[in-house]
Design an enzyme around this catalytic site. Structure first.
Site, short mmCIF file in Angstrom:
data_model
loop_
_atom_site.label_atom_id
_atom_site.label_comp_id
_atom_site.label_asym_id
_atom_site.label_seq_id
_atom_site.Cartn_x
_atom_site.Cartn_y
_atom_site.Cartn_z
CG ASP A 2 -7.46 -1.95 -3.40
OD1 ASP A 2 -8.12 -1.36 -2.52
OD2 ASP A 2 -6.22 -2.10 -3.32
CB SER A 23 -0.96 -0.05 1.19
OG SER A 23 -2.02 0.88 1.03
CG HIS A 53 -6.18 -2.06 0.35
ND1 HIS A 53 -5.55 -1.39 -0.68
CD2 HIS A 53 -5.46 -1.75 1.47
CE1 HIS A 53 -4.53 -0.70 -0.22
NE2 HIS A 53 -4.44 -0.91 1.09
#
Length: 322
Positions: free
Chosen positions: A267, A139, A295
């Protein structure tokens, strides 16, 4: 992972994000036991790095940069630790400032484009390993890692063998606006601000007057938070300037080491329309954009609770093949 599909009992991007983080099995055996080191930064602050060392001195190294408000105890970090341990590799998780359980000292924190910090950490780990590193960023950590690779250009290969960015919001504006709407705002934004705002207010106590404390208490989304805290503390004019300059997507053609960019197309944080196509990246970049995964979820298993080791195993296999 190019064609990854979640089990039928866990449909949709939100469930594939939330369930794995809370309930998915991370490891085959006991949870990893880390050895922590505290490093003094060039500006006399500190970061904490958690290690899980191999028994073999010459073993390869896997380094993981965590996501927003993550740590070495995040579900994905422990799953990568388990994969590294099974291979007999050394494993390191550097914590971004303020994410190791203790507030850092300097009038700053961390951000999505913090490539200078990434570079300093990787240089120090490279000196310790005696060999180029295999590096994963998840991320926020993945966007920062790609920004480092873009800035380093041809010199990156002296430090790393290959890098991988997992579920990274490489178009920060698209991701920032997505997380600020609807269900995302009510669930994920609130979750992040629940830890980010107290840290920011504690930072104000360290450095009174650093920002408008009353405005911080009233912040309700990440755009406002970045405008008041992240952007000005790290040299950006405002949120829009930060999101534009820190995004990795516009510079993917500059990467000169093998780089994997993995994003699930469902996501909730990273809109599929914002993901790069093959013509937007350089020859060193491999794109994996499976239809499922959420995610940093990528749940696997025929029955609940499932496990989250499929993605780390696939990513490490890709790094090994480089």
């Amino acid at each position: 992972m190019r064609h990854f599909r979640a089990p039928r009992w866990l449909p949709g991007g939100h469930l594939q994000t939330i369930w794995p983080a809370l309930y998915g099995k991370r490891v085959h055996g006991p949870h990893p036991v880390y050895q922590r080191e505290r490093w003094t930064t060039p500006d006399q602050d500190f970061i904490d790095v958690d290690f899980r060392f191999s028994r073999h001195r010459e073993a390869p190294w896997l380094v993981l940069f965590h996501g927003l408000e993550g740590s070495s105890r995040s579900h994905y970090a422990e799953a990568f630790a388990d994969v590294a341990h099974a291979l007999g590799w050394n494993y390191a998780v550097p914590h971004f400032r303020g994410c190791s359980g203790e507030l850092n000292l300097a009038p700053r924190a961390y951000h999505s484009g913090d490539f200078e910090e990434i570079g300093w950490i990787l240089t120090r780990l490279r000196e310790r390993s005696g060999q180029p590193l295999h590096v994963v960023g998840v991320s926020l950590g993945g966007n920062a890692l790609l920004r480092w690779a873009e800035e380093a250009g041809e010199t990156a290969s002296a430090t790393v063998r290959a890098v991988a960015a997992v579920c990274s919001p490489i178009d920060l504006a698209a991701g920032g606006h997505a997380i600020g709407r609807g269900f995302n705002r009510q669930v994920y934004t609130r979750m992040f601000l629940r830890s980010m705002k107290p840290k920011a207010l504690a930072k104000w106590k360290q450095h009174p007057g650093l920002f408008d404390r009353e405005r911080m208490a009233a912040v309700r989304d990440l755009y406002e938070f970045d405008n008041l805290f992240t952007a000005p503390l790290h040299g950006f004019r405002n949120t829009d300037d930060y999101w534009t300059r820190a995004s990795a997507k516009p510079w993917l053609q500059h990467i000169r080491v093998p780089a994997l960019v993995l994003n699930a197309r469902n996501d909730p944080f990273v809109p599929a329309a914002s993901l790069p196509g093959v013509r937007e990246v350089g020859p060193c970049v491999t794109l994996w954009q499976p239809p499922h995964g959420g995610h940093v979820g990528f749940p696997a298993g025929h029955l609940p609770p499932g496990h989250v080791r499929a993605m780390p195993q696939a990513v490490v296999d890709w790094l090994r093949a480089r």
